[in-house]
Design an enzyme around this catalytic site. Structure first.
Site, mmCIF file in Angstrom:
data_model
loop_
_atom_site.group_PDB
_atom_site.id
_atom_site.type_symbol
_atom_site.label_atom_id
_atom_site.label_comp_id
_atom_site.label_asym_id
_atom_site.label_seq_id
_atom_site.Cartn_x
_atom_site.Cartn_y
_atom_site.Cartn_z
ATOM 1 N N THR A 1 -8.300 1.686 -20.610
ATOM 2 C CA THR A 1 -8.223 0.732 -19.526
ATOM 3 C C THR A 1 -9.570 0.401 -18.664
ATOM 4 O O THR A 1 -10.632 1.118 -19.058
ATOM 5 C CB THR A 1 -7.125 1.250 -18.462
ATOM 6 O OG1 THR A 1 -7.871 2.166 -17.752
ATOM 7 C CG2 THR A 1 -5.991 1.665 -19.163
ATOM 8 N N LYS B 1 -1.044 15.222 -9.920
ATOM 9 C CA LYS B 1 -0.441 14.962 -10.926
ATOM 10 C C LYS B 1 0.686 16.233 -11.536
ATOM 11 O O LYS B 1 1.738 15.859 -11.980
ATOM 12 C CB LYS B 1 -1.125 14.632 -12.125
ATOM 13 C CG LYS B 1 -1.801 13.045 -12.026
ATOM 14 C CD LYS B 1 -0.879 12.168 -11.778
ATOM 15 C CE LYS B 1 -1.916 10.598 -11.763
ATOM 16 N NZ LYS B 1 -0.717 9.444 -11.634
ATOM 17 N N TYR C 1 -6.903 15.150 -8.215
ATOM 18 C CA TYR C 1 -6.054 14.656 -9.317
ATOM 19 C C TYR C 1 -5.023 15.333 -10.206
ATOM 20 O O TYR C 1 -3.839 15.164 -10.304
ATOM 21 C CB TYR C 1 -6.913 13.801 -10.097
ATOM 22 C CG TYR C 1 -6.187 12.716 -11.149
ATOM 23 C CD1 TYR C 1 -5.973 11.535 -10.674
ATOM 24 C CD2 TYR C 1 -6.007 13.060 -12.423
ATOM 25 C CE1 TYR C 1 -5.398 10.578 -11.611
ATOM 26 C CE2 TYR C 1 -5.264 12.193 -13.254
ATOM 27 C CZ TYR C 1 -5.130 10.962 -12.730
ATOM 28 O OH TYR C 1 -4.413 9.920 -13.476
ATOM 29 N N ASP D 1 0.837 -1.251 0.133
ATOM 30 C CA ASP D 1 0.070 0.056 -0.041
ATOM 31 C C ASP D 1 0.708 1.269 0.107
ATOM 32 O O ASP D 1 1.581 1.464 0.892
ATOM 33 C CB ASP D 1 -0.981 0.075 1.379
ATOM 34 C CG ASP D 1 -1.610 1.213 1.333
ATOM 35 O OD1 ASP D 1 -1.626 2.378 0.636
ATOM 36 O OD2 ASP D 1 -2.705 1.083 1.985
#
Length: 250
Positions: A190, A159, A155, A63
């Site tokens: 994906t 990034k 996010y 993790d």
């Protein structure tokens, strides 16, 4: 064989871009550790690939939000394979919310996995690679590391952090024989996109001048290049693999 005899660690290696990279590295002669969560398919995927053509494929659970687990991951990789030549720092999660409504817990979880987790893995790998005097790390960033998008505050922040973290690590490590780069995928076909309805999917397709979504193996090919000695004069780069998404509007 572009990675003949090299030992490569892939986090988030049990699916999607990570698994495609595992397979490309094995094809190019590397021994590979698939690192993913304990409940993932990593163990069975590694077992199915282990000792094919004499190459090792191992699974180690991790993790990336837990420093002790990350440090143990690198130690166990070296204990089993002898050294660590490359890392694809790929573990991450998604999440969508308007910034004004973003709960602290959700925002901080995405930052902790997508940015802090990348740092934890890189830090542990760099300690080993600095001792060796060689190595290559590829951090998984994103097109959202270079521009923003609505509903992606956490996010995009993570990034963007990965892109500049990559540059800093590259500067610190260049004189010690270690290269650090980032890969910036566009929207890739994906399992993460499997739940999209056709309208939204086609809207994403239209944003890529090439006219389709990317394939996991296309990102894997670019990652393989950055991991290999073919990229020996490249460090601190953010290589976009995005079908022209960030080139502008036609």
């Amino acid at each position: 064989m572009r990675l003949q005899g090299k030992n490569i660690l892939v986090t988030g290696g049990a699916s999607g871009i990570g698994l495609a990279t595992v397979d490309r590295c094995l094809q190019e002669g590397a021994n590979v550790v698939i690192a993913d969560l304990p409940g993932s398919a990593g163990a069975s995927l590694a077992a199915a690939r282990d000792t094919q053509d004499g190459r090792r494929c191992l699974f180690l659970a991790v993790d990336v939000s837990a420093t002790e687990q990350v440090d143990q991951l690198v130690a166990d990789t070296v204990a089993q394979l002898g050294r660590l030549d490359g890392v694809f720092n790929n573990a991450g999660i998604g999440g969508l919310s308007a910034a004004a409504e973003y709960p602290d817990a959700d925002f901080l979880r995405i930052i902790d996995i997508n940015l802090n987790g990348v740092f934890r893995v890189a830090r542990a790998a760099l300690r080993q690679m600095h001792r060796q005097g060689s190595g290559s790390i590829v951090n998984c960033a994103s097109i959202l590391g270079v521009f923003g998008q609505s509903m992606t505050a956490a996010y995009s922040a993570a990034k963007g952090g990965v892109v500049n973290l990559t540059r800093t690590l590259a500067l610190e490590s260049a004189a010690r024989g270690v290269r650090v780069n980032a890969i910036g995928p566009g929207y890739i076909d994906t399992p993460l996109l499997s739940g999209l309805d056709d309208t939204l999917r086609q809207a994403l397709v239209r944003q890529h001048p090439i006219g389709r979504l990317g394939r996991p193996e296309e990102v894997a090919n670019a990652t393989l290049f950055l991991l290999s000695d073919e990229a020996s004069f490249i460090t601190g780069a953010h290589l976009l693999v995005d079908g022209g998404f960030t080139a502008g509007k036609s």
